[in-house]
Design a protein around this motif. Structure first.
Motif, PDB file in Angstrom:
ATOM      1  N   VAL A   1      68.509  10.134 -42.532  1.00  0.00           N
ATOM      2  CA  VAL A   1      68.005  10.997 -41.463  1.00  0.00           C
ATOM      3  C   VAL A   1      68.813  12.287 -41.379  1.00  0.00           C
ATOM      4  CG1 VAL A   1      67.647  11.180 -38.979  1.00  0.00           C
ATOM      5  CG2 VAL A   1      67.002   9.089 -40.161  1.00  0.00           C
ATOM      6  N   VAL A   2      70.130  12.206 -41.558  1.00  0.00           N
ATOM      7  CA  VAL A   2      70.945  13.429 -41.547  1.00  0.00           C
ATOM      8  C   VAL A   2      70.566  14.321 -42.727  1.00  0.00           C
ATOM      9  CG1 VAL A   2      73.283  14.372 -41.737  1.00  0.00           C
ATOM     10  CG2 VAL A   2      72.845  12.422 -40.253  1.00  0.00           C
ATOM     11  N   LYS A   3      70.229  13.733 -43.858  1.00  0.00           N
ATOM     12  CA  LYS A   3      69.754  14.521 -45.005  1.00  0.00           C
ATOM     13  C   LYS A   3      68.450  15.245 -44.632  1.00  0.00           C
ATOM     14  CE  LYS A   3      68.827  14.136 -49.972  1.00  0.00           C
ATOM     15  NZ  LYS A   3      67.512  14.757 -50.046  1.00  0.00           N
ATOM     16  N   LEU A   4      67.558  14.550 -43.923  1.00  0.00           N
ATOM     17  CA  LEU A   4      66.323  15.165 -43.446  1.00  0.00           C
ATOM     18  C   LEU A   4      66.632  16.335 -42.514  1.00  0.00           C
ATOM     19  CD1 LEU A   4      63.205  15.200 -42.886  1.00  0.00           C
ATOM     20  CD2 LEU A   4      63.648  13.513 -41.082  1.00  0.00           C
ATOM     21  N   PHE A   5      67.587  16.149 -41.625  1.00  0.00           N
ATOM     22  CA  PHE A   5      67.954  17.212 -40.701  1.00  0.00           C
ATOM     23  C   PHE A   5      68.569  18.398 -41.443  1.00  0.00           C
ATOM     24  CE2 PHE A   5      68.579  13.933 -37.078  1.00  0.00           C
ATOM     25  CZ  PHE A   5      67.222  13.933 -36.843  1.00  0.00           C
ATOM     26  N   TYR A   6      69.421  18.112 -42.420  1.00  0.00           N
ATOM     27  CA  TYR A   6      70.041  19.182 -43.207  1.00  0.00           C
ATOM     28  C   TYR A   6      68.961  20.040 -43.869  1.00  0.00           C
ATOM     29  CZ  TYR A   6      72.656  21.542 -46.894  1.00  0.00           C
ATOM     30  OH  TYR A   6      73.192  22.503 -47.721  1.00  0.00           O
ATOM     31  N   GLU A   7      67.970  19.375 -44.444  1.00  0.00           N
ATOM     32  CA  GLU A   7      66.890  20.080 -45.129  1.00  0.00           C
ATOM     33  C   GLU A   7      65.969  20.804 -44.146  1.00  0.00           C
ATOM     34  OE1 GLU A   7      65.157  16.890 -47.342  1.00  0.00           O
ATOM     35  OE2 GLU A   7      66.695  16.958 -48.925  1.00  0.00           O
ATOM     36  N   SER A   8      66.011  20.410 -42.870  1.00  0.00           N
ATOM     37  CA  SER A   8      65.148  21.012 -41.849  1.00  0.00           C
ATOM     38  C   SER A   8      65.823  22.163 -41.108  1.00  0.00           C
ATOM     39  CB  SER A   8      64.728  19.949 -40.820  1.00  0.00           C
ATOM     40  OG  SER A   8      64.019  18.895 -41.430  1.00  0.00           O
ATOM     41  N   LEU A   9      67.119  22.372 -41.354  1.00  0.00           N
ATOM     42  CA  LEU A   9      67.868  23.415 -40.660  1.00  0.00           C
ATOM     43  C   LEU A   9      67.942  24.693 -41.484  1.00  0.00           C
ATOM     44  CD1 LEU A   9      70.902  21.388 -39.253  1.00  0.00           C
ATOM     45  CD2 LEU A   9      69.247  22.661 -37.872  1.00  0.00           C
ATOM     46  N   THR A  10      67.929  25.822 -40.791  1.00  0.00           N
ATOM     47  CA  THR A  10      68.246  27.077 -41.457  1.00  0.00           C
ATOM     48  C   THR A  10      69.724  27.067 -41.845  1.00  0.00           C
ATOM     49  OG1 THR A  10      68.843  28.126 -39.365  1.00  0.00           O
ATOM     50  CG2 THR A  10      66.560  28.353 -40.081  1.00  0.00           C
ATOM     51  N   SER A  11      70.117  27.958 -42.720  1.00  0.00           N
ATOM     52  CA  SER A  11      71.539  28.130 -43.014  1.00  0.00           C
ATOM     53  C   SER A  11      72.274  28.437 -41.712  1.00  0.00           C
ATOM     54  CB  SER A  11      71.719  29.276 -44.014  1.00  0.00           C
ATOM     55  OG  SER A  11      73.087  29.491 -44.275  1.00  0.00           O
ATOM     56  N   LEU A  12      73.346  27.719 -41.451  1.00  0.00           N
ATOM     57  CA  LEU A  12      74.159  27.850 -40.234  1.00  0.00           C
ATOM     58  C   LEU A  12      73.419  27.363 -38.980  1.00  0.00           C
ATOM     59  CD1 LEU A  12      75.911  31.296 -40.860  1.00  0.00           C
ATOM     60  CD2 LEU A  12      76.720  29.005 -41.450  1.00  0.00           C
ATOM     61  N   GLY A  13      72.380  26.551 -39.180  1.00  0.00           N
ATOM     62  CA  GLY A  13      71.686  25.955 -38.039  1.00  0.00           C
ATOM     63  C   GLY A  13      72.503  24.827 -37.431  1.00  0.00           C
TER      64      GLY A  13
END
Length: 273
Positions: free
Chosen positions: A228-240
């Motif tokens: 799930v954290v990998k999903l969040f990482y991929e869903s965030l802008t750079s520096l999100g």
């Protein structure tokens, strides 16, 4: 109420749910899920695991009721006021630099924290250019959240939370009282999109400057937390920014190195470049 569900019966229940309905609970915390299954049997008047499995196989409305019951998370407006204070002071000024601000509340439950975020954005002068995506696996939660209706008896506690978080207005400006209900005012609800999303099986659907997933990880095992954290990482802008619950952590997460800590006490992290 079924007192204790054996490992064999528990495994069989998960298999039935996954094969019959496509919901995968295999990487949820087994101890927590067993307790929720047992409590649900008492709530539903089920007297054996055989009866529970039989009804799950043959009664879809019964399954929907069970999902609503076992996935309801405790929530409140401005829960952990210090978290919202840090958002006000450290995160929102950074988000203000974006022309359109996209926020994802993953596992939004019945919406109290979503409306808390809308109030924060309003007071920062950012609500008009903000889009808040509020998702949950539980359809019943989403229906209640989208209605904007909250028990009036809770508003005294929520007002205290709001003031502790650094609130700058009269909290009663944000809702209307109707008998025993508090109804969130329409101007706070206009930029919120509610829809069903399953963190276990569904994928990236947008790019966000802030993701809040508070008090959901405690129900997942470590492998699912990492996915799930990998999903969040991929869903965030750079520096999100990524916000977790106060009792949750990235400490032992496989994706930990991809984030920097903004505020450890309030579990606010930032995606690296």
């Amino acid at each position: 109420m079924v007192e204790e569900i054996s490992h064999t019966d528990f495994t069989e229940l998960l298999r039935i749910i996954q094969q019959r309905y496509g919901y995968d609970f295999t990487d949820y915390s087994a101890a927590s899920l067993k307790r929720r299954f047992s409590r649900f049997t008492g709530f539903a008047g089920v007297h054996s695991t055989f009866e529970l499995k039989h009804r799950l196989l043959n009664e879809e409305p019964f399954f929907r009721e069970m999902v609503r019951y076992i996935t309801v998370n405790v929530t409140e407006m401005f829960r952990d006021p210090s978290f919202y204070k840090v958002l006000r002071e450290q995160v929102l000024p950074r988000l203000a630099s974006y022309p359109i601000i996209k926020i994802w509340h993953a596992g939004c439950s019945t919406g109290e924290e979503v409306y808390s975020m809308a109030i924060l954005m309003e007071e920062a002068g950012l609500l008009d250019r903000c889009r808040i995506y509020a998702t949950d696996i539980n359809e019943g939660n989403l229906e209640q959240a989208e209605s904007g209706v909250i028990a009036l008896k809770d508003m005294k506690e929520y007002t205290a939370n709001y003031m502790q978080s650094g609130g700058i207005s009269d909290f009663s400006n944000y809702y209307t009282a109707h008998y025993d209900k508090a109804i969130i005012r329409p101007f706070l609800r206009r930029n919120i999109i509610f829809f069903q999303h399953n963190l276990v099986t569904d994928q990236v659907f947008n790019e966000f400057q802030l993701i809040c997933c508070r008090n959901v990880f405690i129900y997942f095992n470590r492998a699912l937390q990492s996915r799930v954290v990998k999903l969040f990482y991929e869903s965030l802008t750079s520096l999100g920014y990524l916000a977790l619950g106060i009792k949750e952590s990235l400490l032992y997460n496989d994706e930990r190195a991809k984030f920097e800590t903004v505020n450890l006490a309030n579990k606010i992290f930032r995606r690296k470049m």
